[in-house]
Write a protein that holds these residues in place. Structure first.
Motif: not given
Ligand SMILES: NC(=O)c1ccc[n+]([C@@H]2O[C@H](COP(=O)([O-])OP(=O)(O)OC[C@H]3O[C@@H](n4cnc5c(N)ncnc54)[C@H](O)[C@@H]3O)[C@@H](O)[C@H]2O)c1
Ligand SMILES: O=C[C@H](O)CS(=O)(=O)O
Length: 470
Positions: A209-211, A214, A235, A237
């Motif tokens: 979930q963490d933008e 990468r 996001t 990735k």
């Protein structure tokens, strides 16, 4: 856990690590979760700016120092690995050397991340291509190669200028934490490598979930790989997946039978059959199947199964009860479908370790579970075939495409078959193809991307071009 250069987590609830050969408790590690996962990303994100701007020579030197310390401590790391994973000690030390090979390879590769210039179509423009690190990388790794599956990711990631957050398997975190300890000793700055232990789902979800994350690089089962691939879409990735396999081992009638038998012993029974590129099904041309099976049986009967710390042990215990149950299911199914047990065939318990004998099943048929599902254990089913076209079709009839093997002394035939096999890795007269300088990875549902060689660092680089008006 090792987060931002700090050893932490003692205040958290702990989970125990046990020796699969004895069920002895080796120690415990923190049960980290979402909060610790986020702390690790924060540390990696904060450090990325300085680490990515470090001259490549400096990153290279730090990796080389880490390599030196791993080499100096390989016996200790090997023993930690045998204790928590079960593989025989010499095999564990062999894995440490293999794992360290990725560190030395990428210490050098760090200095060779070249760009390019492209002739512009306008006289007043110049085009330059640069490669830049993707950013914070999340690495999730399996229990069967507790060192190599980490360095095969962390080596190229750091060489490229990325920072990493790593979650090792719950079964084997001690090797990962030892590698982190040596990275710290080598002077790799705080925040560059962060190792989190604990709840896979909570940690994984936090990273997906963490933008700021990468890239996801995962080694493990195809089932989990698919889940992570879906989650990475949140996001967008980058994703590298090293997943399950189901390797065919093909022996043509013109093979060197003694050599093929020796290579099959290595390919099938390494790590007690618990490797992603282990042979899972053996196809032998009909005219030599009896001779081959007799020779293979003689070799298998020489193998010793036991505690990996004992001398001259070839196969250690299986990692856990679930693993043993899957192998037993495949065994029972093979017999129920007409398979003939030529060697082994039994599970046994010794000092609370769970073992399965190195096993040969002949008269194998393509409807058997072991001929279609990853066994991840020491069962070698042998099926015969008539023609080259037939065996290629049967070998390719799988959703997996990681490794395959073909044995023939006819070079033209070996090249023809290896080119026709839909697998990312093909061993031709070679049952143990894995080396740090080659691009390891699978086709189809065995994964995406490659690890090792110059291909492996591309997974951690973004390609940018600069169009310069003059
Ligand atoms: N292709 C390769 O290079 C390669 C190498 C080693 C193992 N494998 C494959 O891995 C499998 C065996 O390893 P395993 O049992 O550890 O696999 P696994 O998929 O169960 O676990 C792998 C890792 O993923 C974590 N994990 C599990 N569920 C997760 C989730 N929902 N979110 C985030 N993380 C999660 C685990 O904690 C572990 O760290 C086999 O299929 C084998 O073929 C492939
Ligand atoms: O289990 C999968 C590993 O990638 C096997 S190897 O050590 O790389 O051959």
């Amino acid at each position: 856990m090792y987060i931002d250069g700090q050893w932490q987590g003692s205040e958290l609830s702990q989970f125990e690590i046990t020796n699969p050969a004895t069920k002895q408790v080796l120690g415990s590690v923190p049960e980290g979760g979402k909060k610790q996962a986020e702390q690790a990303v924060e540390a990696a994100h904060k450090t990325f700016e300085s680490w990515s701007k470090l001259p490549a020579q400096d990153r290279s030197r730090l990796l080389a120092d880490w390599h030196r310390l791993i080499d100096e401590n390989k016996e200790e790391i090997g023993k930690i690995m045998t204790l928590e994973q079960g593989k025989p000690l010499q095999e564990a030390i062999g894995e440490v050397n293999y794992a360290n090979g990725f560190i030395s390879w990428y210490a050098e590769e760090a200095k060779r991340i070249y760009g390019e210039t492209i002739p512009a179509s306008h006289t007043n423009k110049r085009i330059f291509v640069q490669k830049q690190p993707v950013g914070v990388v999340a690495a999730i790794t399996p229990w069967n190669f507790p060192a190599a599956m980490i360095t095969r990711k962390v080596g190229p990631a750091l060489a490229a200028g990325c920072t990493v957050v790593v979650k090792p398997a719950e079964e084997t975190p001690l090797t990962a934490l030892k590698l982190a300890e040596l990275a710290e000793e080598a002077g790799i700055p705080a925040g560059v490598i962060n190792v989190i232990t604990g709840n896979p789902q909570a940690i994984g979800e936090a990273w997906l979930q963490d933008e700021r994350v990468r890239k996801i690089t995962f080694t493990g089962s195809t089932e989990v790989g698919k889940q992570l691939m879906e989650g990475a879409a949140q996001t967008v990735k980058k994703v590298s997946l090293e997943l399950g396999g189901h390797a065919p081992f093909i022996v043509m009638e013109d093979a060197d039978i003694d050599h093929a038998v020796a290579q099959l012993i290595g390919s099938k029974f390494r790590n007690a059959g618990q490797t992603c590129i282990c042979t899972n099904r053996v196809y032998v041309q009909a005219s030599i199947v009896e001779t081959f099976s007799e020779k293979f049986e003689a070799a298998v009967l020489q193998l010793k199964t036991g505690d990996g710390l004992e001398k001259n042990v070839d196969l250690g215990p299986l990692i856990n009860k679930q693993a043993l149950e899957k192998v037993q299911d495949h065994m029972d199914d093979a017999v129920a479908k007409g398979g003939n047990i030529l060697a082994g065939g039994n599970s046994f318990e010794k000092n609370q370790g769970l073992y399965f004998e190195p096993t040969i099943v002949t008269e194998a048929s393509d409807d058997m579970l072991c001929m279609n599902e990853e066994t991840f254990g020491p069962i070698a089913p042998i099926a015969s075939f008539q023609t080259e076209e037939e065996v290629i079709g049967r070998a390719n009839n799988s959703p997996f495409g990681l490794a395959a093997y073909v044995f023939s002394e006819n070079i033209g035939k070996a090249v023809r078959v290896s080119e026709a096999l839909e697998y990312g890795i093909v061993g031709v007269n070679d049952g143990l193809p894995s080396v740090p300088q080659a691009p390891f990875g699978g086709m189809k549902e065995s994964g995406l991307g490659r690890e090792g060689g110059h291909h492996g660092i591309e997974e951690y680089l973004e390609v940018k071009y600069i169009s310069l008006g003059i």
